[in-house]
Design an enzyme around this catalytic site. Structure first.
Site, PDB file in Angstrom:
ATOM      1  N   LYS A 107      43.622 -46.786  33.785  1.00 43.74           N
ATOM      2  CA  LYS A 107      41.656 -46.471  32.969  1.00 43.74           C
ATOM      3  C   LYS A 107      41.285 -46.935  34.276  1.00 43.74           C
ATOM      4  O   LYS A 107      41.410 -47.772  34.895  1.00 43.74           O
ATOM      5  CB  LYS A 107      42.187 -47.932  32.071  1.00 43.74           C
ATOM      6  CG  LYS A 107      41.399 -47.076  31.072  1.00 43.74           C
ATOM      7  CD  LYS A 107      42.083 -45.979  29.627  1.00 43.74           C
ATOM      8  CE  LYS A 107      41.209 -45.196  28.654  1.00 43.74           C
ATOM      9  NZ  LYS A 107      41.451 -44.787  27.545  1.00 43.74           N
TER      10      LYS A 107
HETATM   11  P1  NAD Z   1      32.689 -42.609  21.997  1.00 41.78           P
HETATM   12  O1  NAD Z   1      31.606 -43.329  23.184  1.00 41.78           O
HETATM   13  O2  NAD Z   1      32.373 -41.019  21.874  1.00 41.78           O
HETATM   14  O3  NAD Z   1      32.231 -43.508  20.849  1.00 41.78           O
HETATM   15  C1  NAD Z   1      32.566 -45.135  19.529  1.00 41.78           C
HETATM   16  C2  NAD Z   1      32.094 -45.308  18.656  1.00 41.78           C
HETATM   17  O4  NAD Z   1      31.960 -46.824  18.111  1.00 41.78           O
HETATM   18  C3  NAD Z   1      30.289 -44.247  18.715  1.00 41.78           C
HETATM   19  O5  NAD Z   1      29.845 -43.539  17.126  1.00 41.78           O
HETATM   20  C4  NAD Z   1      29.465 -46.198  18.445  1.00 41.78           C
HETATM   21  O6  NAD Z   1      28.791 -46.227  18.271  1.00 41.78           O
HETATM   22  C5  NAD Z   1      31.025 -46.646  18.051  1.00 41.78           C
HETATM   23  N1  NAD Z   1      31.187 -48.345  18.047  1.00 41.78           N
HETATM   24  C6  NAD Z   1      31.142 -48.713  19.537  1.00 41.78           C
HETATM   25  N2  NAD Z   1      31.539 -50.296  18.995  1.00 41.78           N
HETATM   26  C7  NAD Z   1      31.676 -50.631  17.925  1.00 41.78           C
HETATM   27  C8  NAD Z   1      31.206 -51.845  16.913  1.00 41.78           C
HETATM   28  N3  NAD Z   1      31.920 -52.308  17.947  1.00 41.78           N
HETATM   29  N4  NAD Z   1      31.358 -51.134  15.585  1.00 41.78           N
HETATM   30  C9  NAD Z   1      32.069 -50.005  15.313  1.00 41.78           C
HETATM   31  N5  NAD Z   1      31.655 -49.071  15.651  1.00 41.78           N
HETATM   32  C10 NAD Z   1      31.719 -49.082  16.995  1.00 41.78           C
HETATM   33  O7  NAD Z   1      34.173 -42.772  22.354  1.00 41.78           O
HETATM   34  P2  NAD Z   1      35.397 -42.026  21.364  1.00 41.78           P
HETATM   35  O8  NAD Z   1      35.603 -41.472  22.885  1.00 41.78           O
HETATM   36  O9  NAD Z   1      34.772 -41.144  20.287  1.00 41.78           O
HETATM   37  O10 NAD Z   1      36.027 -43.429  21.583  1.00 41.78           O
HETATM   38  C11 NAD Z   1      36.483 -43.744  20.746  1.00 41.78           C
HETATM   39  C12 NAD Z   1      38.291 -44.454  20.657  1.00 41.78           C
HETATM   40  O11 NAD Z   1      39.174 -43.286  20.815  1.00 41.78           O
HETATM   41  C13 NAD Z   1      37.738 -45.392  21.790  1.00 41.78           C
HETATM   42  O12 NAD Z   1      39.388 -46.104  21.672  1.00 41.78           O
HETATM   43  C14 NAD Z   1      38.917 -44.486  22.554  1.00 41.78           C
HETATM   44  O13 NAD Z   1      39.641 -45.767  24.044  1.00 41.78           O
HETATM   45  C15 NAD Z   1      39.645 -43.734  21.998  1.00 41.78           C
HETATM   46  N6  NAD Z   1      40.353 -42.162  22.780  1.00 41.78           N
HETATM   47  C16 NAD Z   1      38.815 -41.836  22.937  1.00 41.78           C
HETATM   48  C17 NAD Z   1      39.833 -40.491  23.830  1.00 41.78           C
HETATM   49  C18 NAD Z   1      39.108 -39.246  23.828  1.00 41.78           C
HETATM   50  O14 NAD Z   1      39.078 -38.587  24.141  1.00 41.78           O
HETATM   51  N7  NAD Z   1      37.080 -39.474  23.984  1.00 41.78           N
HETATM   52  C19 NAD Z   1      41.080 -40.018  23.801  1.00 41.78           C
HETATM   53  C20 NAD Z   1      42.432 -40.960  23.169  1.00 41.78           C
HETATM   54  C21 NAD Z   1      41.963 -42.647  22.253  1.00 41.78           C
END
Ligand code: NAD
Length: 417
Positions: A107
């Site tokens: 990561k």
């Molecule tokens: P992103 O940046 O696209 O979206 C994050 C979202 O969470 C946004 O809508 C943001 O406004 C919201 N957010 C941020 N802080 C917040 C808070 N304190 N309270 C409420 N909402 C909040 O990120 P993503 O890629 O969608 O990732 C989200 C989660 O999924 C993370 O935990 C990430 O590790 C996990 N994840 C992502 C992927 C991927 O392919 N992008 C894969 C596996 C896991």
């Protein structure tokens, strides 16, 4: 906001320890798997638009590479810490193992507030960070991808930076790229599609019909917004969604395509017509059948767990439930589909993207979605079966499968020299 003061790395290690105890693996093996293999801290300057130079700190951690090259996303956030990146790297190791993808876990993160930076500042930061960690990354050694606050454009800048240093294009150094430069069909939606598959499998297991289920999704980024849309499309009633600025709620159901348009146009969900505003904490405690945390760690805590009304929690985010909260939820009979299984669709299609880039041979979207569906369905079934055999919850079952696979590979390879 009520948040347990929980260090994600302590959580990750304690989850591993519990699985290691149950598997009865040796102290030596435990010592190997407990620690990240490599940790890189970089401090680097970026020229801002006003001409000033600011210093930024970034991390890249490789937890384990026994089963294949290191793989894991890059996160931009003002709250990134080395321990958070360590935890996320360790979870990647187990995630790849639980779905049988031949990668290890890694990561990365940069301490910054991307919402306060211009596009050109973000480009310079991304290119410099990619340069700083280029001593670790590479198409056969460590392959980053997007995570919170990073996206296909940022992956494109990093791929270009790495390629410029090599003197030729190296698309396989990073995944989650735009299609035009070696990205994969289906990657943008992959994590959410995987979440949808395991949610449906869990619903079937619990005897829940989609059209009788209400869903709350926290986080409306890549994973949360597409998950909300996919569950809406299969007939679930999405009653609340949120982003960092807060949540919106309508017990009769939210028009998710409208919410997507509204969020794109206004940069937030608050004010979505036909909804009332709720805080992110209130959102988690709303009446619903299924709760999908899709934002960040430590959201379901010992404080709010007693008030959570969902029957099923699907962890689209990494580490959203603290261990203490989890115990409370199990006592209440809540089923939790753990992060290392629930959000593994992203790394699965990242693996497809990497394979396609290495072979310069690209598959159709249908082929990708089908293979993803097969892997997620098979992995859910394997975890469920393990949980029955061992009379344990789905998280422990997923860990038992994953840790055993990594331990077996480590045993076979032996200790060098
Ligand atoms: P992103 O940046 O696209 O979206 C994050 C979202 O969470 C946004 O809508 C943001 O406004 C919201 N957010 C941020 N802080 C917040 C808070 N304190 N309270 C409420 N909402 C909040 O990120 P993503 O890629 O969608 O990732 C989200 C989660 O999924 C993370 O935990 C990430 O590790 C996990 N994840 C992502 C992927 C991927 O392919 N992008 C894969 C596996 C896991």
């Amino acid at each position: 906001m009520a948040i347990d003061i929980v260090n994600p790395y302590d959580v990750a290690v304690s989850q591993f320890d519990q699985a290691a105890d149950r598997l009865g693996i040796s102290q030596a093996m435990r010592a190997i798997l407990r620690k990240p293999k490599r940790e890189l801290i970089v401090n680097f300057p970026v020229r801002m638009d006003n001409g000033d130079v600011e210093m930024f700190t970034g991390y890249r951690v490789q937890h384990n590479i026994t089963r294949g090259p290191a793989k894991g996303g890059i996160r931009y956030s003002p709250y990134v810490s080395l321990d958070e990146v360590r935890a996320l790297a360790m979870w990647m190791t187990w995630k790849c193992a639980v779905v049988g993808i031949p990668f290890g876990g890694a990561k990365g993160g940069v301490l910054c507030d991307p919402h306060k930076m211009s596009r050109t500042e973000l480009e310079r930061l991304s290119r410099r960070y990619a340069t700083e960690i280029s001593i670790l990354i590479g198409p056969t050694s460590d392959i980053p991808a997007p995570d919170m606050n990073t996206n296909p454009q940022i992956m494109a800048w990093m791929m270009d930076t790495y390629s410029m240093h090599q003197g030729y294009s190296v698309p396989a150094v990073i995944t989650g790229k735009p299609l035009a430069i070696g990205g994969s069909e289906g990657r943008l939606e992959a994590t959410a599609r995987g979440v949808r598959v395991v949610t449906q499998e869990a619903m079937r297991e619990l005897g829940l019909q989609p059209e009788r289920c209400s869903v709350v999704v926290q986080g409306f980024g890549n994973v949360g917004s597409i998950t909300a849309r996919l569950l809406y499309e299969i007939g679930c009633k999405v009653v609340a969604v949120s982003d960092i600025s807060g949540g919106v709620y309508n017990p009769r159901g939210i028009d998710v395509p409208l919410a997507l348009r509204y969020s794109r146009e206004h940069g937030k969900l608050l004010g979505l017509p036909g909804t009332e505003a709720v805080t992110n904490q209130e959102l988690l405690e709303l009446p619903c059948t299924i709760l999908i945390p899709a934002a960040l760690e430590n959201q379901v805590t010992r404080e709010n767990a007693p008030h959570i009304q969902a029957r099923l929690i699907v962890e689209a985010a990494n580490g959203p439930t603290t261990p203490e909260a989890e115990l409370v939820l199990y006592d209440k009979g809540v089923t939790i589909v753990p992060d290392i299984l629930a959000n593994a669709g992203g790394v699965t299609v990242s693996y497809f993207e990497w394979v396609q880039d290495l072979q310069h041979f690209f598959w159709s979207e249908q082929e990708i979605n089908q293979r993803l569906e097969t892997i997620m369905t098979r992995s859910f079934a394997a975890v469920l079966q393990k949980s029955r055999e061992q009379n344990t919850n789905l998280r422990m079952a997923a860990y038992l499968l994953a840790v055993a696979r990594v331990a077996e590979a480590t045993e076979l390879r032996g200790v060098y020299p």
